[in-house]
Design an enzyme around this catalytic site. Sequence first.
Site: not given
Length: 200
Positions: A71, A79, A84, A88, A114
């Site tokens: 994680d 973000n 974003h 990404d 994530e």
Amino acid sequence: SFTALIARINNVVRTQKDQRDLNRDVAKLRDLAYRDDMTGLLNRRAFFDRANAEFEIAKGSAEPMAVAILDLDHFKEINDNFGHAAGDEVLRKFGSLLKNSLRLHDIVGRIGGEEFAVCLPNTTPMQAYSILERLRTHVAKQTFCETDDGGIRPVTVSIGIVGLTDQKELDGLMILADMALYRAKSQGRNRTIVETGVSN
């Protein structure tokens, strides 16, 4: 007539080409159904399908197996602070680092926002630990995000690993890996923890 014959031959050739195109489209669709479009890794459903098959094989033999959940730490902040598109890009880059740190027969997927998962057939938890711990330290040294003033926002990952236990289902194993991940998070993140107190 000759013209009719030519038309018929053209028709057969076209049909074969159509068939080839169709096969290609079906393969593409199947790939889409199995792949996470962001990272190109297996999606959640495909990961569990493949890992389940490996789990059944390992259970029926004396081979070890390890599963891990990874994680990205404080991903929401990336973000929020970088947007974003940057988030990404972090997911894509991490997915690629993860895949490249594993062997060909290891199963790797993105199972949530994530959150990533790995199934390592014929691997003990300690072998999995050394592979994934190496990845973890490598990730922490990478440049994923730069601030406007040239500062670097480090990206780190927390990892929970478990080996084959007396669990009857893969889901039970994933819960144990998740508990190890939770421990890694609560002990300060950016660490790899093997669920202990289980066989293997």
